[in-house]
Design a protein around this motif. Structure first.
Motif, PDB file in Angstrom:
ATOM      1  N   LEU A  72       0.692  -1.154  -0.015  1.00  0.00           N
ATOM      2  CA  LEU A  72      -0.171   0.017  -0.013  1.00  0.00           C
ATOM      3  C   LEU A  72       0.744   1.351   0.080  1.00  0.00           C
ATOM      4  N   GLY A  73       2.076   1.221   0.061  1.00  0.00           N
ATOM      5  CA  GLY A  73       3.010   2.202  -0.023  1.00  0.00           C
ATOM      6  C   GLY A  73       2.752   3.359  -1.002  1.00  0.00           C
ATOM      7  N   ALA A  74       2.740   2.615  -2.246  1.00  0.00           N
ATOM      8  CA  ALA A  74       2.552   3.430  -3.459  1.00  0.00           C
ATOM      9  C   ALA A  74       0.883   3.958  -3.486  1.00  0.00           C
ATOM     10  N   ALA A  75       0.207   3.152  -2.973  1.00  0.00           N
ATOM     11  CA  ALA A  75      -1.337   3.831  -2.820  1.00  0.00           C
ATOM     12  C   ALA A  75      -1.404   4.971  -2.109  1.00  0.00           C
ATOM     13  N   LEU A  76      -0.513   5.205  -0.813  1.00  0.00           N
ATOM     14  CA  LEU A  76      -0.676   6.194  -0.014  1.00  0.00           C
ATOM     15  C   LEU A  76       0.030   7.655  -0.861  1.00  0.00           C
ATOM     16  N   LEU A  77       1.075   7.170  -1.726  1.00  0.00           N
ATOM     17  CA  LEU A  77       1.610   8.374  -2.326  1.00  0.00           C
ATOM     18  C   LEU A  77       0.481   8.819  -3.375  1.00  0.00           C
ATOM     19  N   LEU A  78      -0.385   8.037  -3.764  1.00  0.00           N
ATOM     20  CA  LEU A  78      -1.676   8.673  -4.493  1.00  0.00           C
ATOM     21  C   LEU A  78      -2.745   9.348  -3.687  1.00  0.00           C
ATOM     22  N   LEU A  79      -2.555   9.362  -2.555  1.00  0.00           N
ATOM     23  CA  LEU A  79      -3.467   9.448  -1.431  1.00  0.00           C
ATOM     24  C   LEU A  79      -4.219  10.832  -1.712  1.00  0.00           C
ATOM     25  N   PHE A  80      -3.319  11.630  -1.740  1.00  0.00           N
ATOM     26  CA  PHE A  80      -3.816  13.211  -1.991  1.00  0.00           C
ATOM     27  C   PHE A  80      -3.774  13.723  -3.478  1.00  0.00           C
ATOM     28  N   SER A  81      -3.495  12.852  -4.313  1.00  0.00           N
ATOM     29  CA  SER A  81      -3.426  13.287  -5.803  1.00  0.00           C
ATOM     30  C   SER A  81      -4.959  13.584  -6.279  1.00  0.00           C
ATOM     31  N   LEU A  82      -5.842  12.932  -5.429  1.00  0.00           N
ATOM     32  CA  LEU A  82      -7.221  12.992  -5.673  1.00  0.00           C
ATOM     33  C   LEU A  82      -8.154  14.257  -4.771  1.00  0.00           C
ATOM     34  N   VAL A  83      -7.100  14.613  -3.829  1.00  0.00           N
ATOM     35  CA  VAL A  83      -7.999  15.551  -2.831  1.00  0.00           C
ATOM     36  C   VAL A  83      -7.715  16.919  -3.738  1.00  0.00           C
ATOM     37  N   VAL A  84      -8.241  16.658  -4.217  1.00  0.00           N
ATOM     38  CA  VAL A  84      -7.970  17.877  -4.835  1.00  0.00           C
ATOM     39  C   VAL A  84      -8.340  19.249  -4.430  1.00  0.00           C
ATOM     40  N   ILE A  99      15.157  19.506  -5.685  1.00  0.00           N
ATOM     41  CA  ILE A  99      16.258  18.959  -6.533  1.00  0.00           C
ATOM     42  C   ILE A  99      15.837  17.773  -7.337  1.00  0.00           C
ATOM     43  N   ASP A 100      15.011  16.914  -6.956  1.00  0.00           N
ATOM     44  CA  ASP A 100      14.498  15.837  -7.723  1.00  0.00           C
ATOM     45  C   ASP A 100      13.709  16.137  -8.582  1.00  0.00           C
ATOM     46  N   HIS A 101      13.262  17.141  -8.833  1.00  0.00           N
ATOM     47  CA  HIS A 101      12.448  17.508 -10.085  1.00  0.00           C
ATOM     48  C   HIS A 101      13.298  18.026 -11.407  1.00  0.00           C
ATOM     49  N   HIS A 102      14.470  18.306 -10.830  1.00  0.00           N
ATOM     50  CA  HIS A 102      15.523  18.348 -12.154  1.00  0.00           C
ATOM     51  C   HIS A 102      15.821  17.182 -12.832  1.00  0.00           C
ATOM     52  N   PRO A 103      16.252  17.252 -14.196  1.00  0.00           N
ATOM     53  CA  PRO A 103      16.263  18.652 -15.156  1.00  0.00           C
ATOM     54  C   PRO A 103      14.867  18.830 -15.856  1.00  0.00           C
ATOM     55  N   ASN A 104      13.925  18.008 -15.750  1.00  0.00           N
ATOM     56  CA  ASN A 104      12.653  18.479 -16.509  1.00  0.00           C
ATOM     57  C   ASN A 104      11.516  18.054 -15.818  1.00  0.00           C
ATOM     58  N   GLY A 105      11.421  17.463 -14.807  1.00  0.00           N
ATOM     59  CA  GLY A 105      10.090  17.335 -13.890  1.00  0.00           C
ATOM     60  C   GLY A 105       9.827  15.678 -14.142  1.00  0.00           C
ATOM     61  N   ALA A 106      10.625  15.021 -15.036  1.00  0.00           N
ATOM     62  CA  ALA A 106      10.137  13.579 -15.189  1.00  0.00           C
ATOM     63  C   ALA A 106      10.263  12.948 -14.086  1.00  0.00           C
ATOM     64  N   LEU A 107      11.135  13.045 -13.013  1.00  0.00           N
ATOM     65  CA  LEU A 107      11.099  12.229 -11.924  1.00  0.00           C
ATOM     66  C   LEU A 107      10.202  12.776 -10.615  1.00  0.00           C
ATOM     67  N   ALA A 108       9.444  13.983 -10.891  1.00  0.00           N
ATOM     68  CA  ALA A 108       8.365  14.416  -9.854  1.00  0.00           C
ATOM     69  C   ALA A 108       7.209  13.852 -10.021  1.00  0.00           C
ATOM     70  N   PHE A 109       7.276  12.434  -9.699  1.00  0.00           N
ATOM     71  CA  PHE A 109       6.149  11.804  -9.620  1.00  0.00           C
ATOM     72  C   PHE A 109       4.923  11.948  -8.827  1.00  0.00           C
ATOM     73  N   PHE A 110       5.384  12.478  -7.670  1.00  0.00           N
ATOM     74  CA  PHE A 110       4.241  12.808  -6.824  1.00  0.00           C
ATOM     75  C   PHE A 110       3.483  14.069  -7.325  1.00  0.00           C
ATOM     76  N   GLU A 111       4.259  14.990  -7.894  1.00  0.00           N
ATOM     77  CA  GLU A 111       3.771  16.471  -8.491  1.00  0.00           C
ATOM     78  C   GLU A 111       2.714  16.026  -9.663  1.00  0.00           C
ATOM     79  N   ASN A 112       3.304  14.915 -10.429  1.00  0.00           N
ATOM     80  CA  ASN A 112       2.483  14.344 -11.776  1.00  0.00           C
ATOM     81  C   ASN A 112       1.347  13.798 -11.152  1.00  0.00           C
ATOM     82  N   PHE A 113       1.466  12.865 -10.124  1.00  0.00           N
ATOM     83  CA  PHE A 113       0.106  12.275  -9.789  1.00  0.00           C
ATOM     84  C   PHE A 113      -0.884  13.263  -9.242  1.00  0.00           C
ATOM     85  N   LEU A 114      -0.429  14.332  -8.641  1.00  0.00           N
ATOM     86  CA  LEU A 114      -1.184  15.310  -8.142  1.00  0.00           C
ATOM     87  C   LEU A 114      -1.884  16.184  -9.096  1.00  0.00           C
ATOM     88  N   LYS A 115      -1.206  16.552 -10.222  1.00  0.00           N
ATOM     89  CA  LYS A 115      -1.521  17.352 -11.133  1.00  0.00           C
ATOM     90  C   LYS A 115      -2.179  16.630 -12.195  1.00  0.00           C
TER      91      LYS A 115
END
Length: 529
Positions: free
Chosen positions: A11-23, A81-97
């Motif tokens: 469920l760890g990954a599921a909790l990362l999605l937790l607030f992606s839908l709270v929007v 720092i983990d969002h560089h160089p192009n945001g591809a690794l910003a998985f939580f930001e991408n989930f939320l957005k």
């Protein structure tokens, strides 16, 4: 017994999605005049719910940027720092957005701000102090700044620089709030010279506002206050823990608190989230407490959101929290868990300390019992600060003399909520309507109004009292327009209010401008006999 580790891993990954839908032409404008010629009735706006320091929450590496940095804006408004160089690794930001871990963005903030801040970019700083200053210049007089923490999100997010202990995070954020006040003072001539002051009483608030400044009230929104989690029905705190915790928070200047948030705890059951979001948060409840939410068919007009049960949808089958979710009875649903004995002890302890009791996120059972206690005492300091309680409670809140503030929805939805609240107000009391922007709270800010080309906000425009002229907000190389960008950052709150004036007329602005006074009256009123 403890939750199996294998379940927590699934469920760890599921909790990362937790607030992606709270929007900043206007930043150089004259300071607003001292309020109404002295400490009399206040005319100004109230943000009842925002989070200026959540960059220190969830391990301190989830939200990018800070409300200030001693070395300047270029250091304050940097991407993670983990969002560089192009945001591809910003998985939580991408989930939320985007609802997907896949996505990119320009990570550069200052001075171009190409992709952030934005109304739907939820892991980037939206409350830089110059933007908050513009909201103050545009008419806001009170800001309730909630320190926020959530151990579950912190535990599963892989990057950390601070403790996941919720109360340690709250203490750190209170320190940051005082540092923000000192930083603003340093820019305006020294101690006490800045435009923002932390206040601990309604008398202090009135004095600060009369000086033409923004009064900041400190609050706390956390899932496990004072360690009050619950695992398989066993509470993790005692009445003595609650008493010590409330004494500490009060001594730090905290004057408003939630008892529970998102997950059941030893104090109260929570108001459910519905739909797919509810499945994910329910799975988190299982991890954190050892139990899924316990729901029954409501027998009252008030109810919690409908919670899904049974087999997971195919697209979420990977969550598998150790078997299928419970099969719940017919809706409408109510959380079986209400206000516990420990919760009642905390409510009464907050009343003795003259604190605001935040009713949002409580289950309807918990909220109703809390209102019973407050009604028996005639205690007026109760607030729904961002639309997370059943609206059938509004008349009871208003009769007590309490406050209602709507979440910072897009203009048309906010106007709809305002009309609904005004229809059930207590006509014997001053009606002032607040907003809860929830800035930096992992939820969206107001989107641009759809189909607004026929009646847009026209720049420049006047503040509600005519004291300040506001043109389009500019920071660095970026200029924002509320018609196109929505509330991309906190500095666009006055533009959003002007947008509501465009579609609903001066009445809504008048009611918003009475919110600060209504809040202060509730804060200073003695309990009814």
């Amino acid at each position: 017994m403890p939750v199996p580790r294998s379940m927590a891993a699934r469920l760890g990954a599921a909790l990362l999605l937790l607030f992606s839908l709270v929007v900043a032409a206007e930043v150089a404008a004259p300071r607003p005049s001292a309020a109404q010629g002295g400490p009399g009735a206040v005319r100004g706006f109230l943000d009842a719910h925002s989070h200026l320091h959540s960059h220190e929450s969830f391990g301190g590496m989830l939200l990018c940027g800070k409300p200030f940095d001693p070395d300047g804006i270029e250091d304050a408004l940097r991407d993670c720092i983990d969002h560089h160089p192009n945001g591809a690794l910003a998985f939580f930001e991408n989930f939320l957005k985007n609802g997907s871990p896949i996505g990119t963005h320009d990570p550069r903030g200052w001075p171009t701000f190409k992709d952030w801040p934005a109304w739907n970019s939820l892991t980037h700083q939206t409350a830089y102090h110059e933007w908050v200053e513009r909201a103050w210049r545009g008419g806001q007089r009170i800001l309730v700044n909630h320190m926020v923490a959530n151990r579950q999100i912190c535990d599963v997010y892989p990057l950390k620089r601070t403790s996941c202990d919720e109360m340690a995070g709250i203490r750190l954020q209170v320190r940051r709030a005082n540092e923000l006040q000192a930083h603003i003072d340093s820019l305006h001539g020294g101690p006490g010279k800045g435009w923002l002051r932390i206040v601990r009483s309604p008398e202090e608030a009135r004095q600060v506002i009369a000086q033409g400044k923004l009064a900041m009230v400190l609050g706390v929104e956390t899932s496990e206050p004072f360690g009050c989690r619950v695992v398989n029905g066993v509470p993790g705190c005692t009445k003595a823990d609650i008493d010590r915790g409330l004494d500490e928070m009060h001594s730090l200047g905290v004057r408003s608190m939630f008892l529970c948030h998102k997950f059941d705890n030893a104090l109260c059951g929570v108001r459910f989230d519905g739909g797919t979001q509810g499945l994910i948060i329910n799975a988190g409840n299982k991890i954190g407490t050892g139990r899924f939410w316990q729901a029954e068919t409501c027998t009252t007009a008030e109810h919690d959101n409908t919670v899904a049960g049974g087999t997971l949808p195919k697209e979420l089958s990977w969550i598998d929290p150790g078997g299928a979710f419970p099969l719940y009875p017919p809706a409408p649903h109510c959380n079986k868990l209400g206000l516990t004995a420990l919760g009642e002890h905390m409510v009464r302890g907050m009343m003795r300390r003259d604190m605001w009791i935040e009713i949002d996120h409580m289950s309807v059972r918990a909220a109703s019992r809390t209102l019973d206690i407050l009604e028996q005492a005639g205690y007026p300091r109760v607030i729904s600060s961002h639309s997370w309680t059943d609206r059938n409670f509004y008349p009871r809140i208003y009769r007590l003399g309490g406050m209602v503030a709507s979440y910072g929805h897009s203009s048309e939805k906010f106007v709809q909520d305002w009309r609904g609240a005004k229809a059930v107000r207590d006509p014997s009391r001053l009606f002032g309507y607040g907003y809860g922007m929830d800035a930096n709270g992992l939820g969206p800010l107001p989107a641009p109004r759809a189909n607004n080309s026929a009646n847009p906000v026209r720049y420049p425009f006047q503040s509600h009292d005519g004291s300040v002229t506001l043109d389009r907000l500019r920071t660095g190389e970026r200029t924002w327009d509320v018609n196109v960008d929505g509330v991309a950052n906190y500095g666009l709150v006055p533009d959003w209010i002007e947008d509501m004036r465009v579609i609903a007329g001066p009445e809504i602005v008048n009611d918003l401008a009475w919110a600060a006074e209504a809040y202060l009256r509730a804060w200073e009123s003695p309990p009814a006999p």
